[in-house]
Design an enzyme around this catalytic site. Structure first.
Site, PDB file in Angstrom:
ATOM      1  N   ASP A  40       0.842  -1.204   0.000  1.00  0.00           N
ATOM      2  CA  ASP A  40       0.000   0.000   0.000  1.00  0.00           C
ATOM      3  C   ASP A  40       0.872   1.247   0.000  1.00  0.00           C
ATOM      4  OD1 ASP A  40      -2.076  -1.677   0.143  1.00  0.00           O
ATOM      5  OD2 ASP A  40      -2.731  -1.123   2.173  1.00  0.00           O
ATOM      6  N   GLU A  42       3.921   1.681  -1.197  1.00  0.00           N
ATOM      7  CA  GLU A  42       4.516   1.932  -2.507  1.00  0.00           C
ATOM      8  C   GLU A  42       3.457   2.489  -3.473  1.00  0.00           C
ATOM      9  OE1 GLU A  42       7.557   1.811  -3.348  1.00  0.00           O
ATOM     10  OE2 GLU A  42       7.454   1.886  -5.552  1.00  0.00           O
ATOM     11  N   PHE A  43       2.268   1.902  -3.398  1.00  0.00           N
ATOM     12  CA  PHE A  43       1.180   2.341  -4.273  1.00  0.00           C
ATOM     13  C   PHE A  43       0.860   3.819  -4.014  1.00  0.00           C
ATOM     14  CE2 PHE A  43      -3.164   3.085  -5.530  1.00  0.00           C
ATOM     15  CZ  PHE A  43      -3.274   2.385  -6.722  1.00  0.00           C
ATOM     16  N   LEU A  90     -37.964  -3.833 -16.839  1.00  0.00           N
ATOM     17  CA  LEU A  90     -38.380  -5.196 -17.191  1.00  0.00           C
ATOM     18  C   LEU A  90     -39.755  -5.480 -16.629  1.00  0.00           C
ATOM     19  CD1 LEU A  90     -35.165  -7.230 -16.327  1.00  0.00           C
ATOM     20  CD2 LEU A  90     -36.021  -6.633 -18.581  1.00  0.00           C
ATOM     21  N   GLU A 120     -29.710 -14.722 -14.990  1.00  0.00           N
ATOM     22  CA  GLU A 120     -28.694 -14.058 -14.176  1.00  0.00           C
ATOM     23  C   GLU A 120     -29.365 -13.410 -12.984  1.00  0.00           C
ATOM     24  OE1 GLU A 120     -27.375 -10.237 -16.387  1.00  0.00           O
ATOM     25  OE2 GLU A 120     -28.411 -11.494 -17.848  1.00  0.00           O
ATOM     26  N   LYS A 122     -30.695 -10.584 -10.449  1.00  0.00           N
ATOM     27  CA  LYS A 122     -31.203  -9.218 -10.533  1.00  0.00           C
ATOM     28  C   LYS A 122     -30.564  -8.471  -9.361  1.00  0.00           C
ATOM     29  CE  LYS A 122     -35.554  -6.722 -11.149  1.00  0.00           C
ATOM     30  NZ  LYS A 122     -35.154  -5.534 -10.456  1.00  0.00           N
ATOM     31  N   ASP A 124     -29.573  -5.769  -6.704  1.00  0.00           N
ATOM     32  CA  ASP A 124     -30.402  -4.788  -6.011  1.00  0.00           C
ATOM     33  C   ASP A 124     -29.574  -3.538  -5.720  1.00  0.00           C
ATOM     34  OD1 ASP A 124     -32.519  -3.664  -4.802  1.00  0.00           O
ATOM     35  OD2 ASP A 124     -32.452  -4.894  -2.996  1.00  0.00           O
ATOM     36  N   GLU A 179     -25.566  -2.386 -12.660  1.00  0.00           N
ATOM     37  CA  GLU A 179     -26.097  -1.920 -11.386  1.00  0.00           C
ATOM     38  C   GLU A 179     -24.933  -1.611 -10.444  1.00  0.00           C
ATOM     39  OE1 GLU A 179     -29.450  -2.101 -11.751  1.00  0.00           O
ATOM     40  OE2 GLU A 179     -30.263  -2.034  -9.720  1.00  0.00           O
ATOM     41  N   TYR A 231     -24.724  -5.717 -16.662  1.00  0.00           N
ATOM     42  CA  TYR A 231     -25.720  -6.694 -17.084  1.00  0.00           C
ATOM     43  C   TYR A 231     -26.181  -6.514 -18.526  1.00  0.00           C
ATOM     44  CZ  TYR A 231     -29.087  -3.043 -15.676  1.00  0.00           C
ATOM     45  OH  TYR A 231     -29.772  -1.876 -15.539  1.00  0.00           O
ATOM     46  N   LYS A 303     -33.339 -13.693 -19.965  1.00  0.00           N
ATOM     47  CA  LYS A 303     -33.291 -12.987 -21.252  1.00  0.00           C
ATOM     48  C   LYS A 303     -33.128 -14.004 -22.374  1.00  0.00           C
ATOM     49  CE  LYS A 303     -30.834  -9.196 -19.039  1.00  0.00           C
ATOM     50  NZ  LYS A 303     -29.526  -8.730 -18.623  1.00  0.00           N
ATOM     51  N   LYS A 327     -39.154 -11.984  -9.259  1.00  0.00           N
ATOM     52  CA  LYS A 327     -38.752 -11.364  -7.983  1.00  0.00           C
ATOM     53  C   LYS A 327     -38.921 -12.351  -6.835  1.00  0.00           C
ATOM     54  CE  LYS A 327     -39.501  -6.913  -7.605  1.00  0.00           C
ATOM     55  NZ  LYS A 327     -38.735  -5.725  -7.270  1.00  0.00           N
ATOM     56  N   CYS A 421     -42.085   4.596  33.185  1.00  0.00           N
ATOM     57  CA  CYS A 421     -40.887   4.736  32.355  1.00  0.00           C
ATOM     58  C   CYS A 421     -39.771   3.837  32.888  1.00  0.00           C
ATOM     59  CB  CYS A 421     -40.429   6.194  32.350  1.00  0.00           C
ATOM     60  SG  CYS A 421     -38.877   6.429  31.469  1.00  0.00           S
ATOM     61  N   CYS A 424     -36.825   6.377  34.240  1.00  0.00           N
ATOM     62  CA  CYS A 424     -36.963   7.322  35.361  1.00  0.00           C
ATOM     63  C   CYS A 424     -38.150   7.016  36.260  1.00  0.00           C
ATOM     64  CB  CYS A 424     -37.055   8.759  34.837  1.00  0.00           C
ATOM     65  SG  CYS A 424     -38.630   9.115  34.051  1.00  0.00           S
ATOM     66  N   CYS A 439     -43.090   9.170  28.013  1.00  0.00           N
ATOM     67  CA  CYS A 439     -42.722   9.546  29.371  1.00  0.00           C
ATOM     68  C   CYS A 439     -42.768  11.071  29.440  1.00  0.00           C
ATOM     69  CB  CYS A 439     -41.312   9.027  29.682  1.00  0.00           C
ATOM     70  SG  CYS A 439     -40.616   9.798  31.152  1.00  0.00           S
ATOM     71  N   CYS A 445     -35.641  12.831  32.748  1.00  0.00           N
ATOM     72  CA  CYS A 445     -35.463  11.463  32.257  1.00  0.00           C
ATOM     73  C   CYS A 445     -34.184  11.410  31.401  1.00  0.00           C
ATOM     74  CB  CYS A 445     -36.706  11.065  31.464  1.00  0.00           C
ATOM     75  SG  CYS A 445     -36.659   9.394  30.834  1.00  0.00           S
TER      76      CYS A 445
HETATM   77  S1  IVH Z   1     -31.649  -6.157 -17.842  1.00  0.00           S
HETATM   78  C1  IVH Z   1     -33.616  -4.325 -21.379  1.00  0.00           C
HETATM   79  N1  IVH Z   1     -30.387  -7.479 -15.979  1.00  0.00           N
HETATM   80  O1  IVH Z   1     -33.683  -4.212 -12.948  1.00  0.00           O
HETATM   81  C2  IVH Z   1     -33.016  -4.984 -20.233  1.00  0.00           C
HETATM   82  N2  IVH Z   1     -31.639  -5.565 -15.342  1.00  0.00           N
HETATM   83  O2  IVH Z   1     -36.629  -3.478 -14.299  1.00  0.00           O
HETATM   84  C3  IVH Z   1     -32.674  -4.083 -19.171  1.00  0.00           C
HETATM   85  N3  IVH Z   1     -31.460  -5.036 -12.968  1.00  0.00           N
HETATM   86  O3  IVH Z   1     -33.677  -1.021 -14.199  1.00  0.00           O
HETATM   87  C4  IVH Z   1     -32.444  -4.636 -17.851  1.00  0.00           C
HETATM   88  N4  IVH Z   1     -30.136  -6.670 -12.420  1.00  0.00           N
HETATM   89  O4  IVH Z   1     -31.667  -1.678 -12.993  1.00  0.00           O
HETATM   90  C5  IVH Z   1     -31.182  -6.436 -16.252  1.00  0.00           C
HETATM   91  N5  IVH Z   1     -29.182  -8.704 -14.433  1.00  0.00           N
HETATM   92  C6  IVH Z   1     -29.962  -7.672 -14.715  1.00  0.00           C
HETATM   93  C7  IVH Z   1     -30.380  -6.774 -13.725  1.00  0.00           C
HETATM   94  C8  IVH Z   1     -31.228  -5.731 -14.094  1.00  0.00           C
HETATM   95  C9  IVH Z   1     -30.785  -5.610 -11.976  1.00  0.00           C
HETATM   96  C10 IVH Z   1     -32.349  -3.853 -12.790  1.00  0.00           C
HETATM   97  C11 IVH Z   1     -32.110  -2.756 -13.759  1.00  0.00           C
HETATM   98  C12 IVH Z   1     -33.421  -2.376 -14.342  1.00  0.00           C
HETATM   99  C13 IVH Z   1     -34.395  -3.194 -13.567  1.00  0.00           C
HETATM  100  C14 IVH Z   1     -35.356  -3.833 -14.530  1.00  0.00           C
END
Ligand code: IVH
Length: 692
Positions: A40, A42-43, A90, A120, A122, A124, A179, A231, A303, A327, A421, A424, A439, A445
């Site tokens: 670290d 050196e970096f 989506l 894949e 989703k 958050d 994301e 993504y 997809k 979901k 309480c 007190c 209270c 208190c």
């Molecule tokens: S694909 C046209 N892949 O979910 C395709 N979205 O309602 C566009 N999100 O606003 C989205 N993980 O922010 C895709 N693996 C993933 C994702 C992803 C999270 C979010 C993205 C988007 C919302 C879709």
């Protein structure tokens, strides 16, 4: 002359290139391959050398220099940018049956075509789009409303997993979407720190990630340790040479794979699935496994993998027909209620907290959960010896959602609520129509007294940041401070040597001379805090930041507020009748009036300094409704600007509205209503013209 300076700069240019290359490589190995090639120390030394050279020769500083990773710039505003291609959302569902329908429909639409799906996670977090031109990151924009987002490029440059320059081969001009997530471990450490600093913790990693991207100070964003999960690859020339039947860009999975070569960190959890059974398996697997991931995921995305088929499947109004999100439901467990503790807040409000048999839920052990108030316990019909159902969705904080009736014991009695309480001993009060007990012993208190002090010094109030909770508690225990006005009588002698236990309960530290001077300087500086924040700092029940601002503007000074009737108070926008009565009662208490007199004597701002917010009264008497997206201001900024110039802002169009200030993407309903009522519809430019 020019000739000489050019000769001068050459060795510097060479060294800048060398350092950039080295640091880029070290960064890449560290963040992508978990490999540390240098210490670290050196970096940091190399990074400092580069920063020094860039300061000396600003013409050598490139926007994607490794020095940009640590931040240092200030985002004054976030420019609004229109996406080259809208960022679609989506279609999503909680029902596996709808996924089955999606799969069958897609198969039917594609007939005999051979194709596959990708599944894949989703992620958050917060969606952003990154534009790369000639391999250089040129812009990062949040999704915003899908058409227009905020330019957050400077903050995005501080995220280590966003490459600033691409490696290998890449399209010349394209966009990578993904994301920004806040990994759990970093998020929790960050929230703990916030609490120690007296700041409100974030409810979940998504909110924290979003707040981080909108930070003005890029160096602060760099400290947040965010991650980018790509993504989607958006190629502008979909019909150009990049889209070939067999090339790596012809499938979604190939495109994500190619990102790895370019230097992105692509999550390894994607799977190609050939049929609904494989999709189901993927969903089931991640529904259980998601809690072992280092970051949050709220579902999975399916997809169609072959890009050429996307056009054939087309789009619905908002989302593509070639993808869908499943979901996850919030996770729920049942665990025995061992006991209930009662906490006392700064306004005396009592919060019952369930002490639970520790249980593993959503990636953390849950031991406690709020029971909100007596009404909540009654409504849930919680009884002695019950087991409670606890849920955790996208939130980090677990929620009690019910009683596990299968574990109810015969003859179980309702839990007894306290009458006095716990701190007190005062008899608790429950006002008519109030869900909670409180209270009434506000001046005797301890948690109420210290809580009020904490609120008073907090950042959004008087911002006396050198006084944390531990120090305040100590000042109170030593009998030095019990009323907020006492802070202004503290002396250096009283502070020096004062001991406090650290937030982690480990270390005992005592205030030294320098510490005492810092505290006194911060207290002195607080005398400059504007009136609306002083009013907020008093901690009158239900008077938040916004309410305090509105009261300050309406009445201009504390004496006018003290003298106002409940009706007058309630006539202020955002002040309801209940709050008005609390304000009125607050100022009928002699002790509060004494405190205010002492604050006045100490020199605090108890009247509005009009010049601090009022720029003009050009818009006096005019009421505006603001709607849509603007290019020079955010909606909040434009509203504040109207008020600064004497105008009023209202939420809905009525006969009293003078102007509808219309931005991009304003809903048609608003326009219709304005036209019907004959309200003038003006643009951002018209508005700016009015101010001239
Ligand atoms: S694909 C046209 N892949 O979910 C395709 N979205 O309602 C566009 N999100 O606003 C989205 N993980 O922010 C895709 N693996 C993933 C994702 C992803 C999270 C979010 C993205 C988007 C919302 C879709």
């Amino acid at each position: 002359m020019d000739l000489f300076s050019n000769i001068d700069i050459e060795p510097a240019r060479q060294r800048v290139n060398e350092l950039t290359e080295l640091l880029d490589r070290y960064n890449y190995e560290y963040y992508m391959n978990d490999r540390s090639l240098v210490s670290d120390y050196e970096f940091d030394k190399l990074l400092r050398e580069l920063a020094d050279l860039e300061r000396q020769y600003p013409e050598l500083a490139s926007p994607n220099s490794p020095t940009k990773r640590v931040g240092g710039e200030v985002n004054k505003t976030f420019r609004q940018v229109t996406h080259r291609f809208p960022m679609l959302s989506l279609g999503n569902t909680y029902s596996i049956d709808e996924i089955v329908d999606f799969e069958a429909r897609t198969r039917k639409l594609l007939g005999d075509t051979v194709f596959s799906y990708t599944c894949e996670l989703k992620y958050d977090g917060v969606a952003i789009g990154l534009t790369y031109k000639h391999g250089q990151l040129v812009q990062a924009v949040t999704r915003g409303n899908g058409s227009v987002g905020d330019d957050i490029t400077a903050n995005a440059r501080t995220i280590p997993t966003i490459p600033l320059k691409l490696r290998g081969s890449y399209p010349d001009d394209f966009e990578v979407r993904g994301e920004v997530v806040y990994p759990f471990s970093e998020f929790e450490a960050f929230n703990r720190q916030r609490e120690a600093d007296g700041d409100e913790p974030f409810a979940n990693p998504r909110n924290a990630a979003s707040g981080s991207l909108k930070l003005q100070d890029t160096a602060e964003c760099a400290k947040r340790k965010l991650q980018f999960c790509p993504y989607f690859v958006m190629l502008p020339q979909e019909n150009g040479e990049l889209r070939t039947e067999n090339g790596e860009y012809s499938t979604h999975s190939g495109r994500l794979q190619s990102l790895v070569q370019m230097g992105f960190k692509v999550q390894p959890y994607m799977k190609e699935c050939l049929n609904i059974n494989e999709i189901r398996e993927y969903i089931d697997y991640w529904d259980n496994e998601r809690w072992n991931l280092p970051f949050g995921t709220d579902g999975i995305v399916i997809k169609v993998n072959q890009v050429a088929l996307w056009d054939r499947l087309g789009l619905t109004a908002k989302s593509p027909r070639w993808a869908i999100a499943f979901k996850f439901k919030a996770q729920q467990v049942s665990t025995p209620l061992e006991s209930i503790s009662f906490q006392v807040g700064r306004t005396g409000i009592i919060t019952p907290v369930a002490n639970l048999t520790p249980v593993w839920l959503g990636g953390t052990t849950v031991k406690r959960a709020t029971l909100v108030n007596a009404d909540f316990i009654e409504k849930m019909d919680i009884r002695e010896g019950d087991s409670l159902l606890v849920e955790k969705g996208g939130e980090i904080i677990p929620k009690v959602v019910g009683v596990d009736m299968s574990k109810r014991k015969a003859g179980a009695q309702p839990v007894a609520y306290i009458t006095n309480c716990p701190e007190c001993g005062s008899r608790l009060v429950r006002a008519d129509g109030e869900a909670g007990h409180y209270c009434p012993n506000s001046d005797g208190c301890p948690p109420q007294i210290v809580g009020r002090l904490e609120h008073f010094v907090s950042r959004k109030a008087m911002n006396i940041d050198s006084l944390g909770s531990e120090r305040l508690e100590m000042l109170y225990k030593k009998g030095l401070v019990s009323d907020i006005a006492d802070l202004y009588t503290l002396t250096r002698q009283q502070l020096i040597g004062l001991e406090a236990i650290d937030a982690d309960g480990q270390r005992r530290t005592s205030i030294q001379e320098k510490g005492a001077d810092n505290i006194l300087a911060a207290i002195e500086k607080s005398k400059e805090v504007p009136f609306d924040r002083v009013l907020f700092a008093l901690g009158i029940r239900y008077v938040g930041e916004v309410g305090a601002k509105k009261l300050a503007r309406h009445f201009s000074n504390i004496d006018a507020i003290i003298g106002a009737s409940p009706e007058e108070l309630a006539s202020v926008e955002d002040i309801g009748e209940k709050t008005a009565q609390f304000i009125y009662d607050y100022f009928r208490d002699l002790r509060h009036l004494q405190t205010i007199q002492r604050l006045r004597d100490a020199g605090l701002n108890l009247r509005l300094d009009k010049s601090s917010f009022q720029q003009s009264d050009i818009l006096q008497g005019k009421t505006f409704v603001v709607s849509g997206v603007f290019s020079r201001f955010s909606r909040d900024e434009i509203k504040a600007d109207i008020e600064k110039n004497g105008g009023k802002v209202s939420g809905s169009i009525s006969g009293k509205t003078d102007y509808l200030l219309a931005g991009d993407k304003m809903g048609p309903e608003k326009r219709k209503k304005a036209e019907k009522l004959g309200v003038a519809i003006i643009s951002e430019d018209d508005y700016l013209g009015m101010l001239k």
